[in-house]
Design a protein around this motif. Structure first.
Motif, PDB file in Angstrom:
ATOM      1  N   LEU A  55      29.586 -28.376  25.662  1.00 34.53           N
ATOM      2  CA  LEU A  55      29.221 -29.517  26.474  1.00 34.53           C
ATOM      3  C   LEU A  55      29.584 -30.908  26.378  1.00 34.53           C
ATOM      4  O   LEU A  55      29.708 -31.604  27.165  1.00 34.53           O
ATOM      5  CB  LEU A  55      27.559 -29.704  26.380  1.00 34.53           C
ATOM      6  CG  LEU A  55      26.751 -28.351  26.339  1.00 34.53           C
ATOM      7  CD1 LEU A  55      25.301 -28.867  26.298  1.00 34.53           C
ATOM      8  CD2 LEU A  55      27.012 -27.670  27.700  1.00 34.53           C
ATOM      9  N   ASP A  56      30.153 -31.010  25.144  1.00 32.25           N
ATOM     10  CA  ASP A  56      30.800 -32.356  24.780  1.00 32.25           C
ATOM     11  C   ASP A  56      31.504 -32.364  23.615  1.00 32.25           C
ATOM     12  O   ASP A  56      31.139 -31.320  22.716  1.00 32.25           O
ATOM     13  CB  ASP A  56      29.648 -33.503  24.855  1.00 32.25           C
ATOM     14  CG  ASP A  56      29.888 -34.847  25.133  1.00 32.25           C
ATOM     15  OD1 ASP A  56      31.207 -35.112  25.273  1.00 32.25           O
ATOM     16  OD2 ASP A  56      29.149 -35.641  25.314  1.00 32.25           O
ATOM     17  N   VAL A  57      32.669 -33.203  23.542  1.00 36.56           N
ATOM     18  CA  VAL A  57      33.452 -33.523  22.306  1.00 36.56           C
ATOM     19  C   VAL A  57      33.653 -34.840  22.097  1.00 36.56           C
ATOM     20  O   VAL A  57      34.046 -35.460  22.722  1.00 36.56           O
ATOM     21  CB  VAL A  57      34.923 -32.841  22.452  1.00 36.56           C
ATOM     22  CG1 VAL A  57      35.636 -32.625  20.955  1.00 36.56           C
ATOM     23  CG2 VAL A  57      34.408 -31.209  22.686  1.00 36.56           C
ATOM     24  N   THR A  58      33.292 -35.178  20.923  1.00 42.36           N
ATOM     25  CA  THR A  58      33.519 -36.671  20.588  1.00 42.36           C
ATOM     26  C   THR A  58      35.079 -37.039  20.159  1.00 42.36           C
ATOM     27  O   THR A  58      35.734 -36.235  19.694  1.00 42.36           O
ATOM     28  CB  THR A  58      32.593 -37.105  19.191  1.00 42.36           C
ATOM     29  OG1 THR A  58      33.058 -36.400  18.192  1.00 42.36           O
ATOM     30  CG2 THR A  58      31.177 -36.920  19.651  1.00 42.36           C
ATOM     31  N   SER A  66      29.076 -38.698  24.909  1.00 41.60           N
ATOM     32  CA  SER A  66      28.877 -39.143  26.430  1.00 41.60           C
ATOM     33  C   SER A  66      27.401 -38.570  26.792  1.00 41.60           C
ATOM     34  O   SER A  66      26.827 -39.182  27.457  1.00 41.60           O
ATOM     35  CB  SER A  66      29.889 -38.729  27.262  1.00 41.60           C
ATOM     36  OG  SER A  66      30.088 -37.307  27.216  1.00 41.60           O
TER      37      SER A  66
ATOM     38  N   TYR B  39      46.036 -29.844  21.651  1.00 46.27           N
ATOM     39  CA  TYR B  39      44.506 -30.136  21.404  1.00 46.27           C
ATOM     40  C   TYR B  39      44.137 -31.175  22.680  1.00 46.27           C
ATOM     41  O   TYR B  39      43.104 -31.097  23.068  1.00 46.27           O
ATOM     42  CB  TYR B  39      44.280 -30.668  20.032  1.00 46.27           C
ATOM     43  CG  TYR B  39      42.964 -31.250  19.835  1.00 46.27           C
ATOM     44  CD1 TYR B  39      41.960 -30.496  19.766  1.00 46.27           C
ATOM     45  CD2 TYR B  39      42.610 -32.521  19.707  1.00 46.27           C
ATOM     46  CE1 TYR B  39      40.594 -30.736  19.661  1.00 46.27           C
ATOM     47  CE2 TYR B  39      41.306 -33.094  19.685  1.00 46.27           C
ATOM     48  CZ  TYR B  39      40.273 -32.340  19.609  1.00 46.27           C
ATOM     49  OH  TYR B  39      39.099 -32.730  19.459  1.00 46.27           O
ATOM     50  N   LEU B  43      41.213 -30.499  25.335  1.00 49.27           N
ATOM     51  CA  LEU B  43      40.210 -31.400  25.367  1.00 49.27           C
ATOM     52  C   LEU B  43      40.000 -31.999  26.922  1.00 49.27           C
ATOM     53  O   LEU B  43      39.117 -32.256  27.400  1.00 49.27           O
ATOM     54  CB  LEU B  43      40.210 -32.484  24.539  1.00 49.27           C
ATOM     55  CG  LEU B  43      39.072 -33.467  24.023  1.00 49.27           C
ATOM     56  CD1 LEU B  43      37.773 -32.649  23.776  1.00 49.27           C
ATOM     57  CD2 LEU B  43      39.321 -34.444  22.891  1.00 49.27           C
ATOM     58  N   GLN B  46      38.280 -29.494  29.043  1.00 51.52           N
ATOM     59  CA  GLN B  46      36.997 -29.512  28.494  1.00 51.52           C
ATOM     60  C   GLN B  46      36.310 -30.571  29.141  1.00 51.52           C
ATOM     61  O   GLN B  46      35.146 -30.266  29.931  1.00 51.52           O
ATOM     62  CB  GLN B  46      36.597 -29.416  27.035  1.00 51.52           C
ATOM     63  CG  GLN B  46      35.362 -29.179  26.753  1.00 51.52           C
ATOM     64  CD  GLN B  46      34.416 -30.142  26.808  1.00 51.52           C
ATOM     65  OE1 GLN B  46      34.630 -31.146  26.535  1.00 51.52           O
ATOM     66  NE2 GLN B  46      33.070 -29.943  27.390  1.00 51.52           N
ATOM     67  N   ARG B  47      37.073 -31.560  29.337  1.00 48.83           N
ATOM     68  CA  ARG B  47      36.442 -32.883  29.969  1.00 48.83           C
ATOM     69  C   ARG B  47      36.393 -32.965  31.427  1.00 48.83           C
ATOM     70  O   ARG B  47      35.828 -33.756  32.020  1.00 48.83           O
ATOM     71  CB  ARG B  47      37.042 -34.144  29.240  1.00 48.83           C
ATOM     72  CG  ARG B  47      36.300 -34.325  27.633  1.00 48.83           C
ATOM     73  CD  ARG B  47      36.921 -35.519  27.123  1.00 48.83           C
ATOM     74  NE  ARG B  47      36.578 -35.563  25.878  1.00 48.83           N
ATOM     75  CZ  ARG B  47      36.969 -36.447  25.128  1.00 48.83           C
ATOM     76  NH1 ARG B  47      37.947 -37.457  25.296  1.00 48.83           N
ATOM     77  NH2 ARG B  47      36.561 -36.639  23.767  1.00 48.83           N
ATOM     78  N   ARG B 143      38.615 -37.662  33.329  1.00 45.81           N
ATOM     79  CA  ARG B 143      38.234 -38.367  32.023  1.00 45.81           C
ATOM     80  C   ARG B 143      39.305 -38.073  31.211  1.00 45.81           C
ATOM     81  O   ARG B 143      39.921 -37.062  31.202  1.00 45.81           O
ATOM     82  CB  ARG B 143      36.932 -37.548  31.536  1.00 45.81           C
ATOM     83  CG  ARG B 143      35.570 -38.034  31.874  1.00 45.81           C
ATOM     84  CD  ARG B 143      34.439 -37.337  30.987  1.00 45.81           C
ATOM     85  NE  ARG B 143      34.523 -37.799  29.740  1.00 45.81           N
ATOM     86  CZ  ARG B 143      33.614 -36.959  28.848  1.00 45.81           C
ATOM     87  NH1 ARG B 143      33.113 -36.042  29.057  1.00 45.81           N
ATOM     88  NH2 ARG B 143      33.527 -37.359  27.730  1.00 45.81           N
TER      89      ARG B 143
END
Lengths: 254, 254
Positions: A55-58, A66, B39, B43, B46-47, B143
């Motif tokens: 759902l989310d990755v920091t 987010s 990576y 990501l 994913q975003r 994003r």
């Protein structure tokens, strides 16, 4: 209760499973690893989307996300800290363990569709019995990604046989929080010998007119950490989730 | 025609857009970058799941994928090679450009739901006109993830006003190949000044009783490569897709 109010209670030290909390809001699993392990973990999730819907990755070191305005180090009701795959601490915050290179993943959680199940008249036994949901390691192996591999973990809810189809239909509409069940019926087929001895969480009663129904579970990345032994990781305590600021309808497929 | 047969033709040098090819099989966008960029690209996907639904990711250097039994270097009808974000070659194979550290991403493609659109009676103009689908850079920014950022790219299909709802309903059931439209109607709201001058592909006729309908497009990662300028990347030539061995029903939500 709002996610913010629940997080304040957890930040103050309340340690409870979050099933049934904050109706209407999405709950999430936490797994955080050093940046050097993040690609393999993200790829593991991509290759195993049923247990690991991301759902989310920091960004490395970030302490909120987010979808999660709280503090990831304090605002979950419980954490497990791993070193080389071994649980070395179970704590109510991880302030002292957090690192600047940690990348945190929020992974969908099946608690999110439990409101929809109950709205459809499907009982949710662990809520009725005020227990944590039972979770089990299975004999199904995930697709490997780099250093990460391990077994599929599942959660189990007993469902009256007449309502199993409803349970499938309702949860299938939430693919981002594990979606439809991965197995219905005989637990032995998943390599589970005894439903009364879950690997995580609490056992619940299964009645004579019910079938055990199994959903993929976001504890799967922690099982992979235990097998694959990265030097460091932090997870939520199973059943003690991150309550996010995302509405559950956001993950509902029309 | 089977995916294997189509790939043999492309391997032999046939260069054509793949819309309308291999009914029933999933088509995919290709973007391959060196491992050091993988990576950030994963990501980024994913975003930005609407334009970048990841179907498969290879190990570094691999030339096939779990969903694609062919050779990723030869079995697409066209490729674009990028150095520091600049297209330096458009070729029918990339044997001479492939590197041992390349990680290839297969990203869902809206050609996959065109059979379902036609089954529902919704016309697909670029197939009728035997052209490539028109694609446009928009004013909507993705994003960012690490080094990767850039505009959302969309594909456009003109749909009779009476059938727009059908087009939404049918495609919404295929979230892994871009799902429901991102915009319906006035192209200016997306920053598109002239539908007759697409950034990729060919223009198609839009009739008086039709609305332009825009879907997120898997050329978006290539637009990000052009903005973000990683040292090296290989993409498919827009519209000239990887035809995979996955049935399109695999990505249909019930």
């Amino acid at each position: 209760m709002s996610p913010e109010q629940a997080r304040a209670l957890f930040r103050a030290g309340l340690r409870v499973p979050t099933s049934g909390w904050c109706a209407g809001w999405t709950q999430a699993n936490l797994i955080a690893v050093p940046r050097e392990h993040a690609y393999d973990l993200l790829l593991f999730a991509q290759r195993n989307p049923k247990p690991c819907p991301v759902l989310d990755v920091t960004e490395p070191g970030e302490t909120s996300a987010s979808l999660f305005a709280g503090d990831l180090r304090t605002d979950l009701p419980g954490y497990v800290v791993y070193e080389h795959g071994e649980p070395v601490a179970e704590t109510s915050d991880v302030i002292g363990y957090w690192r600047d290179d940690l990348v945190a993943f929020l992974i969908g959680c099946s608690f999110t569709f439990e409101d929809a199940l109950r709205d459809a008249g499907v009982p949710v036994r662990h809520i009725e019995q005020n227990r944590n949901v039972p979770m089990y390691r299975t004999n199904r192996m995930c697709r490997r990604a780099g250093e990460f591999g391990g077994p599929l973990v599942v959660s189990m809810r007993p469902v009256p046989t007449a309502q199993v189809a409803d349970a499938v239909r309702v949860t299938a509409r939430y693919p981002a929080v594990h979606g439809a069940p991965v197995h219905i019926g005989d637990p032995v087929e998943l390599g589970i010998d005894d439903l009364d001895r879950p690997d995580f969480g609490d056992p619940v009663d299964v009645r004579l007119d019910e079938l055990p129904v199994f959903w993929a579970c976001g504890v799967t990345p922690q099982a992979a950490v235990m097998v694959s032994r990265p030097k460091f990781a932090i997870g939520h305590a199973p059943g003690h989730m991150a309550i996010t600021d995302a509405r559950d309808t956001r993950f509902l497929v029309p």
